[in-house]
Structure formats: structure tokens, C-alpha cells
Design a protein around this motif. Sequence first.
Motif, PDB file in Angstrom:
ATOM      1  N   ASN A   7      29.272 -22.305 -95.833  1.00 38.36           N
ATOM      2  CA  ASN A   7      29.099 -23.154 -95.339  1.00 38.36           C
ATOM      3  C   ASN A   7      27.592 -23.110 -96.343  1.00 38.36           C
ATOM      4  O   ASN A   7      27.286 -23.969 -97.056  1.00 38.36           O
ATOM      5  CB  ASN A   7      29.245 -24.778 -94.517  1.00 38.36           C
ATOM      6  CG  ASN A   7      30.482 -24.893 -94.121  1.00 38.36           C
ATOM      7  OD1 ASN A   7      29.875 -26.128 -94.729  1.00 38.36           O
ATOM      8  ND2 ASN A   7      30.599 -25.241 -93.507  1.00 38.36           N
ATOM      9  N   ILE A  55      24.855 -35.721 -88.107  1.00 39.10           N
ATOM     10  CA  ILE A  55      25.011 -34.188 -88.236  1.00 39.10           C
ATOM     11  C   ILE A  55      25.886 -34.143 -89.879  1.00 39.10           C
ATOM     12  O   ILE A  55      26.199 -34.581 -90.493  1.00 39.10           O
ATOM     13  CB  ILE A  55      26.060 -33.711 -87.885  1.00 39.10           C
ATOM     14  CG1 ILE A  55      25.967 -33.813 -86.117  1.00 39.10           C
ATOM     15  CG2 ILE A  55      25.904 -32.322 -87.792  1.00 39.10           C
ATOM     16  CD1 ILE A  55      26.377 -33.755 -84.466  1.00 39.10           C
ATOM     17  N   GLY A  58      23.103 -33.724 -95.945  1.00 41.00           N
ATOM     18  CA  GLY A  58      23.184 -32.798 -97.637  1.00 41.00           C
ATOM     19  C   GLY A  58      21.517 -33.444 -97.471  1.00 41.00           C
ATOM     20  O   GLY A  58      20.519 -33.284 -96.967  1.00 41.00           O
ATOM     21  N   ARG A  61      22.344 -39.130 -98.734  1.00 41.68           N
ATOM     22  CA  ARG A  61      23.604 -40.049 -98.883  1.00 41.68           C
ATOM     23  C   ARG A  61      23.792 -41.355 -97.952  1.00 41.68           C
ATOM     24  O   ARG A  61      23.223 -42.391 -98.830  1.00 41.68           O
ATOM     25  CB  ARG A  61      24.794 -39.123 -99.751  1.00 41.68           C
ATOM     26  CG  ARG A  61      25.729 -40.159-100.140  1.00 41.68           C
ATOM     27  CD  ARG A  61      26.212 -39.705-101.006  1.00 41.68           C
ATOM     28  NE  ARG A  61      27.887 -39.085-100.234  1.00 41.68           N
ATOM     29  CZ  ARG A  61      28.900 -38.865-100.752  1.00 41.68           C
ATOM     30  NH1 ARG A  61      29.457 -39.153-101.380  1.00 41.68           N
ATOM     31  NH2 ARG A  61      29.304 -37.901-100.086  1.00 41.68           N
ATOM     32  N   LEU A  78      22.541 -27.761 -91.849  1.00 49.55           N
ATOM     33  CA  LEU A  78      22.408 -25.886 -91.047  1.00 49.55           C
ATOM     34  C   LEU A  78      21.309 -25.377 -92.072  1.00 49.55           C
ATOM     35  O   LEU A  78      21.402 -24.575 -92.277  1.00 49.55           O
ATOM     36  CB  LEU A  78      23.708 -25.780 -91.791  1.00 49.55           C
ATOM     37  CG  LEU A  78      24.329 -24.354 -92.202  1.00 49.55           C
ATOM     38  CD1 LEU A  78      24.830 -23.730 -90.308  1.00 49.55           C
ATOM     39  CD2 LEU A  78      25.801 -24.650 -92.342  1.00 49.55           C
ATOM     40  N   SER A  79      21.187 -26.368 -93.816  1.00 46.44           N
ATOM     41  CA  SER A  79      20.406 -26.027 -94.851  1.00 46.44           C
ATOM     42  C   SER A  79      19.849 -26.236 -94.602  1.00 46.44           C
ATOM     43  O   SER A  79      19.102 -27.448 -94.859  1.00 46.44           O
ATOM     44  CB  SER A  79      21.338 -26.696 -96.182  1.00 46.44           C
ATOM     45  OG  SER A  79      20.645 -26.648 -97.367  1.00 46.44           O
ATOM     46  N   CYS A  82      18.763 -28.552 -97.767  1.00 50.71           N
ATOM     47  CA  CYS A  82      18.877 -30.051 -97.748  1.00 50.71           C
ATOM     48  C   CYS A  82      17.387 -30.572 -96.777  1.00 50.71           C
ATOM     49  O   CYS A  82      17.495 -32.037 -97.244  1.00 50.71           O
ATOM     50  CB  CYS A  82      20.304 -29.861 -96.771  1.00 50.71           C
ATOM     51  SG  CYS A  82      21.784 -29.540 -98.148  1.00 50.71           S
ATOM     52  N   ASP A 121      31.874 -36.522 -94.115  1.00 47.09           N
ATOM     53  CA  ASP A 121      32.117 -35.679 -95.533  1.00 47.09           C
ATOM     54  C   ASP A 121      31.464 -34.066 -95.578  1.00 47.09           C
ATOM     55  O   ASP A 121      30.748 -33.792 -96.807  1.00 47.09           O
ATOM     56  CB  ASP A 121      31.543 -36.494 -96.983  1.00 47.09           C
ATOM     57  CG  ASP A 121      32.880 -36.073 -98.005  1.00 47.09           C
ATOM     58  OD1 ASP A 121      33.862 -34.688 -97.919  1.00 47.09           O
ATOM     59  OD2 ASP A 121      31.990 -36.400 -99.125  1.00 47.09           O
ATOM     60  N   HIS A 125      34.753 -29.474 -93.592  1.00 43.59           N
ATOM     61  CA  HIS A 125      34.605 -27.836 -93.662  1.00 43.59           C
ATOM     62  C   HIS A 125      34.754 -26.631 -93.061  1.00 43.59           C
ATOM     63  O   HIS A 125      33.996 -25.829 -93.258  1.00 43.59           O
ATOM     64  CB  HIS A 125      33.991 -27.599 -94.885  1.00 43.59           C
ATOM     65  CG  HIS A 125      33.569 -28.255 -96.172  1.00 43.59           C
ATOM     66  ND1 HIS A 125      34.263 -28.929 -96.766  1.00 43.59           N
ATOM     67  CD2 HIS A 125      33.249 -29.343 -96.452  1.00 43.59           C
ATOM     68  CE1 HIS A 125      34.395 -29.493 -97.822  1.00 43.59           C
ATOM     69  NE2 HIS A 125      33.345 -30.246 -98.057  1.00 43.59           N
ATOM     70  N   VAL A 130      32.848 -24.613 -84.152  1.00 44.11           N
ATOM     71  CA  VAL A 130      31.998 -25.648 -84.126  1.00 44.11           C
ATOM     72  C   VAL A 130      32.709 -26.798 -84.222  1.00 44.11           C
ATOM     73  O   VAL A 130      31.332 -27.730 -82.769  1.00 44.11           O
ATOM     74  CB  VAL A 130      32.076 -25.964 -86.204  1.00 44.11           C
ATOM     75  CG1 VAL A 130      30.241 -26.570 -86.521  1.00 44.11           C
ATOM     76  CG2 VAL A 130      31.364 -24.596 -86.819  1.00 44.11           C
ATOM     77  N   TYR A 134      30.218 -28.869 -80.896  1.00 44.11           N
ATOM     78  CA  TYR A 134      29.419 -30.516 -81.262  1.00 44.11           C
ATOM     79  C   TYR A 134      29.708 -31.069 -80.399  1.00 44.11           C
ATOM     80  O   TYR A 134      28.996 -32.021 -79.301  1.00 44.11           O
ATOM     81  CB  TYR A 134      29.361 -30.967 -82.716  1.00 44.11           C
ATOM     82  CG  TYR A 134      28.241 -30.008 -83.009  1.00 44.11           C
ATOM     83  CD1 TYR A 134      27.073 -29.686 -83.309  1.00 44.11           C
ATOM     84  CD2 TYR A 134      29.334 -29.681 -84.988  1.00 44.11           C
ATOM     85  CE1 TYR A 134      26.347 -29.304 -84.322  1.00 44.11           C
ATOM     86  CE2 TYR A 134      28.129 -29.035 -86.080  1.00 44.11           C
ATOM     87  CZ  TYR A 134      26.802 -28.960 -85.708  1.00 44.11           C
ATOM     88  OH  TYR A 134      26.018 -28.139 -86.923  1.00 44.11           O
TER      89      TYR A 134
END
Length: 252
Positions: A7, A55, A58, A61, A78-79, A82, A121, A125, A130, A134
Amino acid sequence: MPTIEQNLQIWDRKYEWPQGGEEWSSAWGGVEAQWYGTIFPRIHSFVPVSTILEIAPGYGRWTQMLKQLCEHLVVVDLSESCITACKQHFASDTHITYHVNDGKSLAMIPDRSVDFVFTFDSLVHVEGDVIEAYLTQLARKFTPDGVGFIHHSNVGAYVDDSTGMLPSYIKNEHWRAESMTARHFKKLCSAVDLQCISQELINWGTDVVLNDCFSVFTPLGSAWARTNRVFVNKRFMDEANYLFRMMQMYTA
Ligand SMILES: C[S@@+](CC[C@H](N)C(=O)[O-])C[C@H]1O[C@@H](n2cnc3c(N)ncnc32)[C@H](O)[C@@H]1O
């Protein structure tokens, strides 16, 4: 089997975010259509609130919508790239707090501070470990009447017990986590004194497989607590198609 590392590789490095994630709303006729036609009707009872945790935002959006529904919005992804994009995009919104995490930790969130947690969305994944991490932490982060809306995979419901794999006639077209099912999500909630109050199984981008689920959950004894209601919605994509047609009529 999507891992946290995969991911990170994809969303932080490989994916180019051509329209900041809005490209994934095209089947609905745009972000507004997907929000007002699909997402908001499912969450409107639970907002506005004081604090929302999103959570995996991205490029934001849904952040752009959620920020209007609370006094304080916390976003965790995580990114790093982002989160940097969100910080730039929402620079004038002083009520948003940003965190990069390791794909599992919510340690940066104070206990009993989250009224509503939302993710859409994204956690489709991620595998069961995970989701379990959470949910275990959310049980502590929720205020007593907190509510969660998590979009997760259900494709694991089709895994053949004898092989541990999907049968060849089931295609995992959208990179869903094969260890996740609606039933497993409910069990993970129960293990940490949360309870599911609604689970909608849906066919995301397919005619044949109920590959995803929207689970709504709350602490045991909260004002929202009730027996779980399950809706097997095999016509989810009809909703998207209908909204798409409507948007052709009523937008420029
Ligand atoms: C497909 S993008 C969707 C982003 C946003 N929710 C949207 O709908 O536009 C997936 C996002 O999930 C994040 N993500 C994936 N696994 C995660 C995890 N374990 N914890 C936090 N964020 C994660 C990625 O970094 C990426 O930002």
C-alpha cells in the motif's frame, strides 16, 4: 494479498494521483454525486459532531466534505505524500490535524476523543490484521456515543476453505483483502466491546461478487447500540449508474 508495504509503495510512490482521487468518482458522475448520492445518505444520522477521524484520506477526496461536518477533523494516512498534499490543499482550514502513521497505529489520537470515524475506498485494500489493530484502538478512542463507518473488503467470504484461495470463477478485480469478510469484521468488533449496528454487503465494480462491505459500529451501550442489521445489496452499481445518468441531466 495486499500488505502495508505494498500500500505504501503504491499510494506514496507509484500512483500519480492525476485528479487527486476524483478520477475514482467518474462512475458516479463526479465526487459530489458520489458524496451526496451514495455516501452522505449512509452517514448523515451520525454528523455533524465535534471530532471526526478520517483514516486513509489520500489526497482528500472525502476530507473536503467531512471538514464541513465537525469542529475538529483528524486525518491519518500511511503515506507522507498524501498527507503533504492534504496539508497544501486544506492550508486555510485550521481545524484539521494531520498525521502520518505506520499503517496501524492511532497512538497520536487521545482516548475518548473521536465522535465519528470514517474511511472510504481505502481499507478495502488492508487485511484483517490492520482492521483488527484499528478497531482495537478505536474502542478506546471513541467517545461513549461514538460511531464508525468503515468500507472494507468482503471478498474473503468467497475463499474456498480447503485451498485457502478464491475459486477460479471469482476474480478479485479490485485488489481486495482476501482475509476480510463482513462476518469477521463483526467478530473483531465484539472482541473489543464494539458492536456492528449495520452492515451493507455490496458489489463494487462487479455484477457477481459482494466484494465489499460498509460496516457501521459503536461502543457497547452507546446511544446508537442495537441489533445488527444486514443488507445484501446486489444492486449497488445500479445506484452509481443512476447517479451518473442524473448528473448528465443536471450538471453543466
Ligand atoms: C485508493 S486511496 C483512497 C484515498 C481516499 N480515501 C479516497 O477515497 O480518495 C487509498 C489510501 O489509503 C491509504 N492507506 C492504505 N493503507 C493504509 C493503512 N493501513 N493505514 C492508513 N492509510 C492507509 C493510502 O496511503 C491511500 O492514501
